[in-house]
Design an enzyme around this catalytic site. Structure first.
Site, PDB file in Angstrom:
ATOM      1  CB  THR A 228      24.021  43.983  31.553  1.00 17.03           C
ATOM      2  OG1 THR A 228      24.204  44.679  32.786  1.00 17.03           O
ATOM      3  CG2 THR A 228      25.323  43.302  31.150  1.00 17.03           C
TER       4      THR A 228
ATOM      5  CE1 TYR B 133      23.648  40.497  33.077  1.00 16.91           C
ATOM      6  CE2 TYR B 133      23.170  39.855  35.337  1.00 16.91           C
ATOM      7  CZ  TYR B 133      24.079  40.187  34.339  1.00 16.91           C
ATOM      8  OH  TYR B 133      25.419  40.210  34.624  1.00 16.91           O
TER       9      TYR B 133
ATOM     10  CB  SER C 173      23.507  42.891  40.470  1.00 22.49           C
ATOM     11  OG  SER C 173      23.238  41.766  39.645  1.00 22.49           O
TER      12      SER C 173
ATOM     13  CB  ILE D 105      38.864  52.176  37.960  1.00 23.47           C
ATOM     14  CG1 ILE D 105      38.815  52.626  36.503  1.00 23.47           C
ATOM     15  CG2 ILE D 105      38.962  53.352  38.933  1.00 23.47           C
ATOM     16  CD1 ILE D 105      37.707  53.518  36.126  1.00 23.47           C
TER      17      ILE D 105
ATOM     18  N   GLY E 238      36.177  49.006  34.743  1.00 22.98           N
ATOM     19  CA  GLY E 238      37.142  47.967  34.407  1.00 22.98           C
ATOM     20  C   GLY E 238      38.543  48.344  34.816  1.00 22.98           C
TER      21      GLY E 238
ATOM     22  CE  LYS F 113      28.318  46.928  34.207  1.00 22.69           C
ATOM     23  NZ  LYS F 113      28.634  45.535  33.906  1.00 22.69           N
TER      24      LYS F 113
ATOM     25  CG  HIS G 121      30.185  41.655  32.215  1.00 19.86           C
ATOM     26  ND1 HIS G 121      28.884  41.816  31.819  1.00 19.86           N
ATOM     27  CD2 HIS G 121      30.108  41.009  33.416  1.00 19.86           C
ATOM     28  CE1 HIS G 121      28.066  41.289  32.705  1.00 19.86           C
ATOM     29  NE2 HIS G 121      28.783  40.793  33.700  1.00 19.86           N
TER      30      HIS G 121
HETATM   31  C1  LIG Z   1      31.695  39.151  41.100  1.00 19.98           C
HETATM   32  C2  LIG Z   1      31.188  40.022  39.995  1.00 19.98           C
HETATM   33  C3  LIG Z   1      29.837  39.999  39.679  1.00 19.98           C
HETATM   34  C4  LIG Z   1      29.352  40.809  38.663  1.00 19.98           C
HETATM   35  N1  LIG Z   1      27.999  40.826  38.425  1.00 19.98           N
HETATM   36  C5  LIG Z   1      27.505  41.648  37.466  1.00 19.98           C
HETATM   37  C6  LIG Z   1      26.094  41.747  37.252  1.00 19.98           C
HETATM   38  O1  LIG Z   1      25.299  41.125  37.951  1.00 19.98           O
HETATM   39  N2  LIG Z   1      25.681  42.570  36.268  1.00 19.98           N
HETATM   40  C7  LIG Z   1      26.537  43.297  35.485  1.00 19.98           C
HETATM   41  O2  LIG Z   1      26.095  44.031  34.593  1.00 19.98           O
HETATM   42  N3  LIG Z   1      27.864  43.259  35.699  1.00 19.98           N
HETATM   43  C8  LIG Z   1      28.372  42.464  36.663  1.00 19.98           C
HETATM   44  N4  LIG Z   1      29.711  42.439  36.907  1.00 19.98           N
HETATM   45  C9  LIG Z   1      30.595  43.360  36.160  1.00 19.98           C
HETATM   46  C10 LIG Z   1      30.727  44.700  36.905  1.00 19.98           C
HETATM   47  O3  LIG Z   1      29.527  45.405  36.902  1.00 19.98           O
HETATM   48  C11 LIG Z   1      31.800  45.603  36.286  1.00 19.98           C
HETATM   49  O4  LIG Z   1      31.549  45.765  34.909  1.00 19.98           O
HETATM   50  C12 LIG Z   1      33.224  45.114  36.478  1.00 19.98           C
HETATM   51  O5  LIG Z   1      33.364  44.403  37.693  1.00 19.98           O
HETATM   52  C13 LIG Z   1      34.176  46.310  36.469  1.00 19.98           C
HETATM   53  O6  LIG Z   1      35.505  45.899  36.532  1.00 19.98           O
HETATM   54  P1  LIG Z   1      36.383  45.877  37.895  1.00 19.98           P
HETATM   55  O7  LIG Z   1      35.866  44.753  38.707  1.00 19.98           O
HETATM   56  O8  LIG Z   1      37.749  45.662  37.376  1.00 19.98           O
HETATM   57  O9  LIG Z   1      36.223  47.223  38.573  1.00 19.98           O
HETATM   58  C14 LIG Z   1      30.224  41.644  37.927  1.00 19.98           C
HETATM   59  C15 LIG Z   1      31.582  41.664  38.249  1.00 19.98           C
HETATM   60  C16 LIG Z   1      32.062  40.867  39.271  1.00 19.98           C
HETATM   61  C17 LIG Z   1      33.527  40.930  39.604  1.00 19.98           C
END
Ligand SMILES: Cc1cc2nc3c(=O)[nH]c(=O)nc-3n(C[C@H](O)[C@H](O)[C@H](O)COP(=O)(O)O)c2cc1C
Length: 368
Positions: free
Chosen positions: A175, A149, A126, A301, A299, A243, A267
């Site tokens: 993203t 970002y 990230s 999985i 998402g 994304k 997300h």
């Molecule tokens: C704690 C946390 C932080 C996240 N930070 C980012 C991030 O910095 N950038 C981003 O594109 N997505 C971020 N996401 C989204 C994840 O990349 C991803 O899309 C999502 O967690 C997938 O779903 P799942 O947690 O059910 O597997 C974050 C998700 C979580 C849970």
């Protein structure tokens, strides 16, 4: 503000070491993490936006899909490998980008990178990581992907891209679904705050404020329009993956703008609440893209069978977020590796039990 390290009321004793081998499923990992993590950290990871409807659907909708096994085929040798942007992956699975991993483990993204290496799985670092990408690149498995970002200062955006590329990032994952962050009520109630001294080095020390504002008084989103995205694709020396795509029209536009790949994602239910689960958006996107670029999905999985269903619905690979974060919180690199071990075993078992020896054999006929 400082982070509370007080464990949740029902937590296990703080110094008892976790026996990872006793945790058989990703749900076991989450349950153990909930008992042991500080409440604030657990809420940060587990929460979604607003009423968390999308968050709930994201997991439940995978479970509603039934599989159709095929018998009398030779599955004595299984090949789950896939090639993405010229790199071979032993499994169609990557670790999704997740910010602020110092909240979960002192080694933060370095532990995730080591766990990913042990699990032979690529990670997406990230932009909001707490460890510099140059440091992560030293221990991360190849290829390392970097998530960006877009910043209000276009010069800073360009410099971050170059910094990541210089560190060896093989793919730039932009993203595109968050011009502002979602309405994170549960996270706000938990008063999420970072440990003192926690840094975001991949903003190169030049981030003067948040990239967007959302308070009761003002909502000022980050610009993420088509010309800016086309510019981003033009300056990157690496394949750019967008994304956060949920519709076929946006997938089409993403390809027109120069995207080399797409991630179908909401997300993790943390952006716009009440959009559908990724699994519901995936088939139409994959159909429109029609193999022009790889389509990935994340998402909810949580099982090897979910990965099988994702591929059956047209994905080239899947990503996981929360499960590996729970692994990180429970056991650092070993915890991340354990999550990957479980999913690898489950996915290979799902291939064998459904009668598919390679990914090429996984199509809609896998679904009931
Ligand atoms: C704690 C946390 C932080 C996240 N930070 C980012 C991030 O910095 N950038 C981003 O594109 N997505 C971020 N996401 C989204 C994840 O990349 C991803 O899309 C999502 O967690 C997938 O779903 P799942 O947690 O059910 O597997 C974050 C998700 C979580 C849970």
């Amino acid at each position: 503000m400082t982070i509370q390290t007080r464990p949740a009321p029902d937590s296990d004793s703080a110094d008892s070491r976790i026996d990872l081998e006793a945790l058989l499923t990703l749900q076991d990992m989450e349950d153990a993490a909930r008992r042991r993590m500080p409440r604030i950290a657990y809420d940060y990871v587990s929460s979604g936006a607003a009423d968390e409807l999308t968050l709930g659907w994201s997991e439940s909708r995978w479970r509603e899909i039934k599989l159709r096994p095929r018998l009398f085929t030779d599955v004595s040798t299984l090949d789950a490998s896939v090639t993405l942007f010229g790199h071979r992956h032993s499994l169609p699975l990557l670790l999704a980008p997740a910010s602020n991993q110092r909240l979960l483990h002192p080694e933060a993204e370095l532990a995730t990178a080591r766990g990913a290496a042990m699990g032979e799985t690529a990670m997406v670092l990230s932009n909001a990581a707490n460890v510099d990408i140059h440091e992560v690149a030293r221990v991360a498995p190849r290829p390392l992907w970097f998530q960006l970002y877009v910043q209000p200062d276009q010069g800073l955006t360009r410099d971050i891209v170059q910094y990541a590329e210089d560190a060896g990032a093989a793919v730039l994952c932009v993203t595109v679904d968050s011009p502002v962050e979602g309405v994170r009520n549960r996270e706000k109630r938990a008063a999420m705050c970072l440990p003192p001294g926690t840094d975001h080095p991949n903003y190169l020390g030049r981030r003067t404020g948040p990239r967007s504002t959302m308070t009761l008084d003002a909502v000022r989103p980050q610009r993420l329009d088509a010309p800016l995205m086309a510019w981003l694709c033009s300056i990157s020396r690496r394949p750019v993956v967008f994304k956060g795509i949920l519709t076929p029209d946006d997938a089409e536009r993403a390809i027109d703008l120069g995207a080399a790949g797409i991630i179908v994602s909401n997300h993790g239910g943390r952006a716009l609440d009440t959009v559908p689960a990724s699994v519901d958006a995936l088939p139409a996107v994959a159909e429109r893209v029609a193999g022009r670029v790889p389509v990935l999905v994340d998402g909810g999985i949580r099982r090897g069978t979910d990965v099988l269903k994702a591929l059956a619905l047209g994905a080239t690979a899947a990503l996981i977020g929360r499960p590996y974060l729970y692994g990180l919180a429970l056991g650092g690199a070993d915890g991340v590796a354990h999550v990957l071990k479980i999913l690898r075993m489950e996915f290979l078992a799902a291939m064998a039990l459904s009668g598919r020896a390679s990914l090429a054999e996984i199509d809609r006929s896998v679904l009931w």
